[in-house]
Design a protein around this motif. Structure first.
Motif, PDB file in Angstrom:
ATOM      1  N   PHE A 291      -3.017  22.178  13.909  1.00  0.00           N
ATOM      2  CA  PHE A 291      -3.346  23.492  14.439  1.00  0.00           C
ATOM      3  C   PHE A 291      -4.826  23.558  14.830  1.00  0.00           C
ATOM      4  N   PHE A 292      -5.129  24.435  15.806  1.00  0.00           N
ATOM      5  CA  PHE A 292      -6.522  24.640  16.185  1.00  0.00           C
ATOM      6  C   PHE A 292      -6.793  26.124  16.405  1.00  0.00           C
ATOM      7  N   GLY A 495      -8.654  14.361  24.929  1.00  0.00           N
ATOM      8  CA  GLY A 495      -8.297  13.576  23.740  1.00  0.00           C
ATOM      9  C   GLY A 495      -7.153  14.170  22.934  1.00  0.00           C
ATOM     10  N   ILE A 496      -6.782  15.425  23.200  1.00  0.00           N
ATOM     11  CA  ILE A 496      -5.657  16.042  22.500  1.00  0.00           C
ATOM     12  C   ILE A 496      -4.791  16.796  23.505  1.00  0.00           C
ATOM     13  N   GLY A 523      -2.541  14.213  19.146  1.00  0.00           N
ATOM     14  CA  GLY A 523      -3.492  13.250  19.687  1.00  0.00           C
ATOM     15  C   GLY A 523      -4.530  12.837  18.673  1.00  0.00           C
ATOM     16  N   SER A 524      -5.636  12.261  19.184  1.00  0.00           N
ATOM     17  CA  SER A 524      -6.714  11.741  18.341  1.00  0.00           C
ATOM     18  C   SER A 524      -8.005  12.481  18.659  1.00  0.00           C
ATOM     19  N   PRO A 525      -8.423  13.361  17.775  1.00  0.00           N
ATOM     20  CA  PRO A 525      -9.605  14.186  18.064  1.00  0.00           C
ATOM     21  C   PRO A 525     -10.940  13.486  17.845  1.00  0.00           C
ATOM     22  N   GLU A 526     -10.951  12.265  17.287  1.00  0.00           N
ATOM     23  CA  GLU A 526     -12.215  11.633  16.912  1.00  0.00           C
ATOM     24  C   GLU A 526     -13.186  11.527  18.072  1.00  0.00           C
ATOM     25  N   THR A 527     -12.689  11.190  19.246  1.00  0.00           N
ATOM     26  CA  THR A 527     -13.559  11.060  20.414  1.00  0.00           C
ATOM     27  C   THR A 527     -13.290  12.168  21.435  1.00  0.00           C
ATOM     28  N   ILE A 545     -17.713  21.057  23.501  1.00  0.00           N
ATOM     29  CA  ILE A 545     -17.663  21.076  22.039  1.00  0.00           C
ATOM     30  C   ILE A 545     -16.960  19.810  21.575  1.00  0.00           C
ATOM     31  N   MET A 546     -17.669  18.961  20.868  1.00  0.00           N
ATOM     32  CA  MET A 546     -17.075  17.723  20.360  1.00  0.00           C
ATOM     33  C   MET A 546     -16.180  18.038  19.156  1.00  0.00           C
TER      34      MET A 546
END
Length: 791
Positions: A291-292, A495-496, A523-527, A545-546
């Protein structure tokens, strides 16, 4: 022959007994249905074996991190009597509260509650109660009213019930506010107890008298970790100590002067430093779903240069029900707002009633010449005709728009339409095309429409019900809608992948309105990153926003509950997306969400049952915890003449009328509509009225004359005509021994002004021929159906 006479006598006597029984039963039914669910004053019983005040304390720990509040509520119940009891306690919470856990502590044992379908949870609770097991049940009665039942509290027991909820704090005008409601005020139902739904039963609750302190103690502490410097923090409801640990972290506690402060809401307000557009993203990675939450917050102070070019389309109701001061206020509102526009701004006017009329095919610059023409166009309008809101909204959306302009639709109406759900859906699906703000005007505004538009449009409702409110409310509305700071907003997720996002499209950011976006991601939020773009008065705006470092922590775990609560709230208000307007059809989806995400809802409840059989007899006495009247509320809020008598530990009440300000119905004196009377209790000076009498009261000249009077004097309210409202208003009133009419009461209304018109009609009737009992005139009740038909 004698045998036949004897048999006949037996039959006659039997019939007489049956008739008497029927009359008594009918009278009892009439008496029961005459009383409506209502609060009553608490009277302490003389029976020392039953503890009537089982709730000993409520304490609350609040932890605010960023924009999310995590709240733990502790309720302590104690039985100081000698008999087992069941305690019932009604309490409030925020409409945004996502209640996600409950537990019951008995001594050293902790029983974790489970979420179940409401009917199944209630059934399991009642079974446990009969079996002699201690149990607790938490149910939602309203989105902000909850009921706790605790069964088999044994003599000497102390049972602790804890519940956890989380809540999102959305700032308004750069001020964050956390509100912890402490007490439910008196409510009324227009239904008698035998006919009321289970969800309404809680209304019949005992209250203490005005000025009396609660019987239980109240304590609360609040920890704030803002994540950025705190500019100001204060408790506006209670005397509190504020201690700063650092510039971004503070703790509030109540001063220990009074432990009985649970009769008013606990309110904390705070502001953060900085005046830039603040935005941020929070992520939560779960086992099955992620979730975001994204927030775009306006600057604390807006410069004129930050406001982009604006376009306002005024969609104004000029139907018959708006005739008079409502349409005059609409004109003034537009004149004031248009008069303050810049020459770079544009505007248009769309008037609607049975059809719609557009001032200009395209919006025009806010020059003095155009403003004068528009005002002249408005001044020529007077209220008349029906109300067709939906075609007007569609026509406004069909107007051409330009990129880089903040486009706002202002809807001024009294709301007498029957397409609320369709209007809400249209607004929700077009938030990216325009901003929608509703302004309700009139003495009986359809608040459901105005508040629904505000919810669908992510704004606040504004309503003027009196002329004297126009200046202040109009000024507040102008300030609210006058300062967009970012338009043409887009979020790009790198990335997501995101899905199940609320709202579906992003409106503009206004100086007093931040934007909150919920959703799920894969997905992969790291990058990865989220890129926010838009246009302000100073040109293109972009912020990246990273996502690294925004993931799981103690705060972000709340996102799954907040996302589900927002989805449930939208289903509650708007129904399912596949069946617009069919709110009942969304019950299965709300139930599914409640069970899946462990949330209390209208259709799901928390239940905790102890495994031990503690009450061997299974016999228990139910006690409703009396509530304090909210601070500043007087005894009149509970009602008029109340007879409360002690029958052992239980209280029976007879409260025949609601409070003076009850919206369900009013009891009106025959001389002044504001002079409210209550039906009197029996006394020597005020004899009881009769429901079944030897000779019924009669209109002068009989029923035919009465029908002729109604046909000649009944005025069909224009608002009801415009809204297509028709049906039967059932009204009752007392006919005194002198034939005068008193205590008019609407038993079942249809709205649209028909209820008030029926009361006016009855008040204008001539004196009746009174009822007679044993040949003497007596006071009696008369019930009359009054039909409103458009056919």
């Amino acid at each position: 022959m004698n045998a036949t006479k004897k048999q006949l006598s037996i039959v006659v006597i039997s019939l007489a007994i049956i008739l008497i029984s029927f009359c008594r039963g009918f009278s009892q039914i009439q008496e029961n249905t005459d009383k409506t669910l209502s609060p009553y004053f608490f009277i302490k019983s003389d029976d020392p074996t039953v503890d009537q005040l089982p709730l000993r304390s409520t304490s609350t720990d609040v932890n605010i991190a960023g924009v999310i509040a995590a709240v733990k509520v502790k309720q302590v119940y104690k039985n100081q009597g000698t008999k087992p009891i069941e305690a019932i306690y009604v309490f409030p919470a925020s409409t945004r509260a996502a209640i996600n856990a409950m537990r019951m502590r008995i001594g050293e044992r902790v029983i974790e509650a489970v979420i179940k379908e409401k009917s199944k949870a209630r059934e399991e609770y009642e079974t446990a109660k009969k079996q002699g097991k201690s149990a607790s049940l938490l149910e939602e009665q309203r989105p902000n009213v909850f009921q706790m039942n605790v069964a088999n509290i044994m003599p000497g027991d102390e049972i602790l019930v804890e519940l956890d909820y989380t809540e999102l704090l959305i700032p308004e005008n750069a001020v964050y506010e956390f509100v912890y409601p402490t007490v439910v005020g008196p409510r009324y139902s227009n239904q008698p107890p035998p006919l009321a739904m289970k969800e309404e039963k809680w209304v019949a609750n005992p209250f203490t008298h005005q000025g009396e302190k609660p019987f239980y103690t109240f304590n609360i502490s609040c920890n704030l970790e803002a994540g950025m410097p705190i500019a100001d923090i204060r408790c506006v409801s209670h005397e509190a100590n504020v201690n700063y640990e650092n510039e971004g972290k503070a703790r509030l506690t109540l001063k220990d002067q009074d432990a009985f402060q649970g009769n008013r809401d606990f309110i904390v307000q705070y502001k953060l430093s900085g005046n830039q557009i603040a935005s941020g993203v929070m992520l939560y990675q779960g086992k099955d779903e992620n979730f975001f939450l994204a927030m775009i917050q306006p600057p604390a102070k807006v410069k004129l240069s930050q406001i982009p070019p604006r376009e306002y389309v005024f969609i104004v109701d000029v139907s018959g029900s708006m005739n008079g001061y409502p349409i005059e206020i609409s004109k003034k509102l537009m004149k004031d707002l248009i008069g303050k526009l810049r020459t770079s701004d544009k505007f248009n006017v769309l008037l609607f009633a049975g059809s719609s009329q557009l001032w200009s095919e395209t919006s025009l610059p806010a020059t003095k010449e155009n403003i004068d023409k528009a005002i002249s166009f408005i001044d020529r309008q007077n209220g008349g005709g029906g109300t067709e809101l939906l075609p007007a909204l569609k026509k406004a959306l069909s107007l051409g728009s330009s990129e880089g302009i903040s486009r706002t639709f202002i809807i001024a109406t009294d709301g007498y339409v029957t397409v609320e759900k369709e209007a809400f859906s249209l607004i929700r699906n077009n938030m990216g095309n325009a901003n929608f703000f509703a302004f309700g005007i009139g003495t009986s505004v359809n608040r459901y429409l105005i508040e629904g538009i505000a919810h669908a449009g992510l704004g606040l409702p504004f309503i003027i019900s009196k002329k004297e409110e126009a200046e202040t409310t109009g000024a507040a509305f102008r300030d609210y809608v006058g300062n967009p700071v970012l338009t043409d907003i887009h979020l790009k997720y790198n990335g997501i992948q995101v899905y199940d996002v609320e709202p579906k499209s992003i409106p503009d950011v206004f100086s007093q309105r931040p934007i909150i976006i919920f959703g799920k991601w894969k997905g992969s939020p790291e990058t990865g990153s989220v890129v926010l773009t838009g246009l302000s008065g100073e040109g293109k705006f972009q912020q990246r926003i990273m996502l690294a470092g925004t993931g799981n922590n103690n705060t972000t775990t709340a996102l799954r509950y907040l996302w589900a609560r927002e989805r449930i709230r939208n289903l509650d208000d708007f129904g399912s997306e596949d069946n617009v307007g069919e709110v009942d059809g969304s019950s299965k989806e709300i139930t599914r969400l409640g069970l899946q995400y462990n949330l209390l809802t209208r259709y799901t409840s928390f239940i905790a049952v102890d495994s031990e059989v503690r009450n061997k007899t299974g016999q228990t006495t139910t006690v409703q915890q009396p509530l304090p009247l909210p601070e500043g509320v007087g005894d009149l809020a509970v009602g008029g003449v109340v007879k409360a008598v002690s029958t052992g530990p239980m209280l029976k009440r007879e409260c025949k009328q609601p409070a003076i300000n009850s919206r369900e119905y009013q009891t009106v004196d025959d001389s002044n509509v504001n002079n409210v009377q209550f039906e009197e209790s029996e006394s020597v000076d005020n004899p009881v009225h009769f429901t079944i009498v030897g000779e019924m009261p009669e209109y002068p000249g009989g029923s035919t004359a009465m029908q002729e009077f109604i046909a000649k004097n009944l005025n069909y309210p224009q608002a009801a005509r415009n809204a297509g409202i028709q049906g039967v208003v059932y009204v009752s009133f007392m006919v005194y021994a002198d034939g005068s009419i008193h205590n008019i009461k609407v038993l079942k209304g249809i709205g649209g002004g028909c209820d008030e018109e029926t009361i006016r009609l009855i008040r204008s009737m001539p004196p009746f021929k009174p009822a007679k009992q044993a040949g003497k005139p007596v006071k009696s009740k008369f019930t009359l159906p009054v039909r409103f038909s458009l056919g």
